[in-house]
Design an enzyme around this catalytic site. Structure first.
Site, short mmCIF file in Angstrom:
data_model
loop_
_atom_site.label_atom_id
_atom_site.label_comp_id
_atom_site.label_asym_id
_atom_site.label_seq_id
_atom_site.Cartn_x
_atom_site.Cartn_y
_atom_site.Cartn_z
N ARG A 178 -28.30 42.80 67.62
CA ARG A 178 -27.07 42.61 66.86
C ARG A 178 -26.27 43.90 66.75
O ARG A 178 -25.05 43.87 66.55
CB ARG A 178 -27.41 42.07 65.45
CG ARG A 178 -26.24 41.41 64.77
CD ARG A 178 -26.68 40.52 63.64
NE ARG A 178 -27.05 41.25 62.44
CZ ARG A 178 -27.51 40.68 61.33
NH1 ARG A 178 -27.69 39.38 61.28
NH2 ARG A 178 -27.83 41.40 60.28
N LYS A 193 -32.80 54.06 65.80
CA LYS A 193 -33.98 54.40 65.00
C LYS A 193 -34.56 53.10 64.46
O LYS A 193 -34.08 52.52 63.49
CB LYS A 193 -33.57 55.33 63.84
CG LYS A 193 -34.59 55.46 62.71
CD LYS A 193 -35.92 56.04 63.16
CE LYS A 193 -36.87 56.22 61.97
NZ LYS A 193 -37.35 54.92 61.42
N LYS A 196 -40.33 52.10 61.18
CA LYS A 196 -41.65 52.58 61.57
C LYS A 196 -42.73 51.51 61.45
O LYS A 196 -43.79 51.60 62.08
CB LYS A 196 -42.05 53.81 60.76
CG LYS A 196 -42.28 53.55 59.28
CD LYS A 196 -42.68 54.83 58.56
CE LYS A 196 -42.93 54.60 57.07
NZ LYS A 196 -43.32 55.84 56.37
N GLY A 247 -30.73 47.41 55.73
CA GLY A 247 -31.87 47.75 54.89
C GLY A 247 -31.49 47.65 53.42
O GLY A 247 -30.56 46.93 53.04
N SER A 248 -32.19 48.38 52.59
CA SER A 248 -32.01 48.28 51.15
C SER A 248 -30.72 48.95 50.69
O SER A 248 -30.22 49.89 51.33
CB SER A 248 -33.20 48.90 50.42
OG SER A 248 -33.16 50.31 50.52
N GLU A 269 -25.36 46.66 56.11
CA GLU A 269 -25.84 45.33 55.74
C GLU A 269 -27.03 45.56 54.83
O GLU A 269 -28.11 45.91 55.27
CB GLU A 269 -26.22 44.56 57.01
CG GLU A 269 -26.33 43.06 56.79
CD GLU A 269 -27.73 42.64 56.43
OE1 GLU A 269 -27.98 42.45 55.21
OE2 GLU A 269 -28.56 42.51 57.33
N LEU A 270 -26.78 45.35 53.53
CA LEU A 270 -27.74 45.81 52.51
C LEU A 270 -28.43 44.62 51.83
O LEU A 270 -28.62 43.58 52.43
CB LEU A 270 -27.00 46.71 51.53
CG LEU A 270 -26.23 47.88 52.18
CD1 LEU A 270 -25.47 48.69 51.14
CD2 LEU A 270 -27.16 48.75 53.00
N CYS A 303 -32.90 39.13 54.13
CA CYS A 303 -31.83 39.40 53.17
C CYS A 303 -31.03 38.15 52.86
O CYS A 303 -30.37 38.06 51.82
CB CYS A 303 -30.93 40.52 53.68
SG CYS A 303 -30.24 40.17 55.32
N GLU A 400 -34.30 41.26 44.60
CA GLU A 400 -34.62 40.61 45.87
C GLU A 400 -36.14 40.48 45.98
O GLU A 400 -36.86 41.47 45.98
CB GLU A 400 -34.06 41.45 47.01
CG GLU A 400 -33.98 40.72 48.33
CD GLU A 400 -33.16 41.49 49.36
OE1 GLU A 400 -32.70 40.85 50.31
OE2 GLU A 400 -32.99 42.71 49.21
N SER A 460 -27.02 31.78 59.92
CA SER A 460 -26.81 32.93 60.79
C SER A 460 -26.56 32.45 62.22
O SER A 460 -27.25 31.56 62.73
CB SER A 460 -28.04 33.84 60.77
OG SER A 460 -28.27 34.35 59.47
#
EC number: 1.2.1.16
Length: 500
Positions: A178, A193, A196, A247-248, A269-270, A303, A400, A460
């Site tokens: 995406r 990145k 991990k 992510g957060s 995009e949190l 999310c 969340e 989505s």
């Protein structure tokens, strides 16, 4: 409810063979290499806790070497014909589709989702490659006359430049495609990145992009045990021109603050806190089916997952009973078992966080109709859970959950439902169930969410703009809007050609 054993449908030999084929180094300027300091980190199977693979752990020096490669490749890549870039993306789509079973198994091993869901993610993730292959040649500019008629306006879209792409652990393939696909389409080079916890899929995908013909330096991958060791030096370097992060919200805020120093383009995009609203006239069987899809996709680790079930008081008892029955019927186990419907959570900390929210809600008066506890044994499994009579001030309604837990609360009027839905700092996805289309439109206009599903639990799609409002982020991924996030607009004023 017990955790099922490893099914012979996927042998240990098959797993080992696939894992051995995944590159374990850093991808810099088209070559896989070790970390500059020789450092490594382990990737674990959340269903067993076992080590799956050991990868090179990038340092800050490696991150800057990746940016060196991206910067060196940017000019020639930007001049590459759109059709050439499109055909690379199309070949990548074909290769990902051909390797679908490999990608699906990798995701199941490192993230835990059942194979059936992983195969669905391959289809979804590959579609971004095909969609942006088609969009590459349709990134239109415009040429027009000024209002007074004396001059001409030429507007063109140019690639923003080298990008840092930071992906989460929960959708290891789709979150990479995406971001990578629109960057490739726009003519941007990248430093990726991956998370991990689940980097193996990104490593395999990067090699697939090379196999599709992507030139050296366009996509560089720096997996690392230290996220800040990668993002910090890159965000401080003036050659980087954009950061895209999924992510957060707390991490996103820190990245935005760092990005401000060089006025970088940002796509964020949190977090989410999706309401699933069931009105009194809803088809309850369809609503339960949608609730299962909206809640249990990815074990609730999404999310977009329904986080709060707001049900009209007149139908709450029937809806909750049917919902709890459906959740109780799910089989929990390692994702490689064909009978598994619910895999493990990503790690022990995630499972502990989920159970803390459930315990606090029960202590405040909520009732666990099914589930409500972790499962014993290896791995990080949590029972599919439905909580009834959840107080409106319970923490589980404001945070969340990121797990297979569905808290249900009630409302009396349409206005109450809107107020409860908007009582959150987040505004990503939302779901509405009603037979009254005018009501659906009214509510959609008043709730503060970037995406709304009408009688649908999964919304989505690569062709749709994905993103939220408020503290759920900014920017959009997918749709015709997705490529715009990777371009800048240049205006060229032209003197009247009739007076020259």
């Amino acid at each position: 409810m017990t955790v099922s054993e490893l099914s012979p449908a996927v042998s240990r030999e098959r797993e080992a063979s696939l894992l051995a084929s995944v590159p374990t180094g850093l991808l810099i300027n088209g070559e896989w290499r070790e970390a500059s300091d020789g450092g490594t980190f382990n990737v674990h199977d959340p269903a067993t806790g076992e080590v799956l693979a050991t990868l090179a752990s990038a340092t800050s020096e490696d991150a800057l070497a990746a940016l060196d490669a991206a910067d060196a490749a940017q000019a020639s890549w930007a001049r590459t014909a759109p059709r050439v870039r499109a055909e690379i993306l199309r070949r990548a789509f074909d290769l990902v589709t051909e390797r679908a079973e490999d990608f699906a198994l990798l995701m199941t091993l490192e993230m835990g989702k059942p194979l059936a869901e992983a195969r669905g993610e391959v289809t979804y993730g590959a579609e971004f490659l095909r969609w942006f292959a088609e969009e590459t040649v349709r990134d239109y500019g415009r040429y027009l006359t000024t209002p007074e008629g004396k001059n001409k306006i030429l507007v063109q879209h140019k690639p923003v430049g080298p990008c840092l792409l930071i992906t989460p652990w929960n959708f290891p393939l789709a979150m990479a495609t995406r971001k990578v696909a629109p960057a490739v389409a726009a003519g941007c080079t990248m430093v990726l990145k991956p998370a991990k916890l689940t980097p193996l899929t990104a490593q395999y995908f990067a090699q697939t992009m090379l196999d599709a013909g992507l030139p050296a330096g366009v996509l560089n991958v720096v997996a690392s045990s230290s996220a800040s060791g990668i993002s910090g030096p890159l965000l401080a370097d003036s050659r980087l021109r954009k950061v895209s992060f999924t992510g957060s919200t707390p991490v996103g805020k820190r990245l935005m603050a760092d990005a401000a120093q060089n006025v970088l383009r940002t796509s964020m995009e949190l977090g989410g806190n999706a309401p699933f609203i069931v009105f009194e006239d809803a088809d309850l069987d369809a609503a339960v089916e949608g609730a299962m899809a909206a809640k249990m996709r990815n074990m609730g680790e999404a999310c977009t997952a329904a986080n709060r079930f707001l049900v009209h008081a007149s139908v709450a008892q029937e809806f909750t009973r049917k919902f709890a029955s459906a959740m109780a019927a799910l089989t929990t186990g390692r994702g490689t078992d064909p009978d598994t419907k619910v895999g493990p959570l990503i790690d022990g900390g995630a499972r502990d966080d989920v159970h803390a929210l459930v315990s606090a809600a029960v202590n405040a008066g909520a009732v666990a109709l099914t589930g409500g506890a972790p499962l014993d044994g290896p791995g990080y499994f949590y029972q599919p859970t439905v909580l009834a009579d959840v107080p409106n001030d319970a923490a589980i309604l404001g945070q969340e959950i990121f797990g297979p837990v569905a808290p249900v609360t009630t409302f009396a009027t349409e206005e109450d439902a809107i107020k409860l839905a908007n009582a959150s700092e987040y505004g990503l996805a939302s779901y509405l169930y009603s037979r009254d289309f005018n009501r659906l439109l009214r509510v959609a206009e008043q709730i503060e969410f970037g995406m709304v599903g009408f009688n649908a639990g999964v919304i989505s799609n690569a062709a749709a703009p994905f993103g939220g409002v408020k503290q759920s982020g900014l920017g959009r991924e997918g749709g015709s809007e997705g490529i715009a996030e990777y371009t800048t607009t240049q205006y060229i004023g032209i003197s009247d050609p009739y007076t020259a």
